[in-house]
Design a protein around this motif. Sequence first.
Motif: not given
Length: 603
Positions: A335-339, A592-599, A544-546, A585-588
């Motif tokens: 999501l860092g690539d699209v801000g 987020a993109s890995v750990f936020f999943t539908g489950e 987002t970071m929190a 920020r991109h690292q965060v």
Amino acid sequence: MLIFTFGWSSDGGLDLRAAETAIERVVDAVPFFGRESVRTWSAPSGSAALAFAGHTPDQVGGASYTHLEERRAGLFTGRPFHWSGEVEADGRGPIDASFYVDPPSGWMDDLDGRAAAARYDDDTRTLEVFTNALGSYPLYTTSAGGGRWFSNSPGALALLRPGPESHDAGAIATFVGCGWPLGGKPIWRDVERLPRGTARRLSPAGDETIDLLPTERVIGMFGQGWSPTTAARAIVQGTGALADWPGRPPVIPLTGGRDSRLVFAAARQVGVPFQAETTAQPGLEGYPETEDVRLARMLCERTGSPHTAKQPSASVDLQTAIAAFRLVSPGAFSLGDVGLTPSVGAQEDYRLPILLQGLGGELARTFYGSGEGLGTKGLVTKLYRTTTKVWPRTLLSGDGKGVVRGYLTDWVERHTGLGAAPAEIPDLFYLLERMVNWAAPTQGLFEAIGDETVPVLWNTRLLPHQVGQSRAERDRERFHVPVLEELDPSLLEVPFELMNHPSTLQGKLRAEAIRRARLLARRRPGGSAGSGGAPAPVDPFPDTMAQTRELVLAQPQHEAWAVLDEKRVRHLLGSDPAGLHSRGRHQVYRLASVFFTGESPAP
């Protein structure tokens, strides 16, 4: 847009209900489709089954994404066009799905644009799946539900597989380290991306793959010469074909840079009515009257073209966005690539234009430098430092770094073995790896929020001219000016954006300094960023970071920890968000993109 899963089995027994449920789960996550849009089709023999959801013809100017008969089916997704000559193009025929019912041997070699297609014939029990030659529209595959399934949503395929969601640690390592999954491997285990530029044929006779644009042919294009006149004609014809979708207004995201100006000039030469739009990026000098906005307005005023300046919305629910985009977007992305600027809203909030982007023009520049004089080890080191960055320190563990280096070593050895000169390896990597596996999935994200995004300068007829220049010409960026002289020399009288151009170190440093100054200003009472008293948008990143910190640390068993440096991750997530550099920020966002999943549990 069309979201689909298409299954094939030689002896039938496909679980159509599972495929339908997967598509229902996807449309539940994206509010511009409802469950009433989900449809299914199956062949009389039972060897093929299809579940899909998409915009209806009345929503997209009368075009049909699917053509269904009793014994045959055809579909497309994205925005295809067809080269009817060397540089003559047709945009109307390929947006009627009946175009794809006939065998692809009649159309696959000349189909271009950001698109994919599939067709099935029950008389021969043959399923054929097409991915475009340059890899700008990814498709994915998995074995599940009694057969082999294909989809433009890797999340839908993951839902077809039984049991809890499972991730691939190697794909996560390259994604977290580089910002995209090297090789295009989704982060879901047992879901694979189809190679770019292939036609896959499944029948009782076997499984066959046809390579539409072999890598050796691409390698042979480098440094072979080019023609500004022919390149300009290819851009004009491609622009005209892509814009020719009745009922869908063309929009050009115009900036002060080089690439969008080529598209702007081509659209004017074609004569199609279009709207030029410029997004004012918060944090840049003069916001909202940024350099992009000013230069784009100058171009439009000079030519009498309509222009609109926009400001991005900072109101984004992180979990809703990720739940939707990970299911719908073709591939893992950050999501860092699209801000975090895309907004997820109700269907009536979405417009359905054709976005004619300048993406692809960078292929005529040396973004990754030269590999002159380097052997395999030197090339791997150069690509590793380019993709993972020297600073800030990577979040990968030693094992994670080894995964990235191992992939890069195999890549370099394979492509030098195919005849690529070491000097061209970095540019070839940009074309075949970064564009295919970073740019393409990110384009899919924007498609998911209602716009058909089309990279005008990324097509098969233009590529030989972009990479056909000598390395010295590409080093000096000698592509855009000669082509603009062919299209409209008057547009060269408006200066290009330089200081904030993302390809220049000076621009990056200046933009970062301005961003940090704006953040400090917002923290003061009554602080604002911008000129003329324009208030700065609320920065969503601290929230987002929190959320990311809470969810990442709550999942100690996640497969990602096998390739992450836990100490580095905890240090990053414990930092002051207001003081983080944009790379931090991109690292965060990647975490987020890995750990936020539908489950995952809600934070």
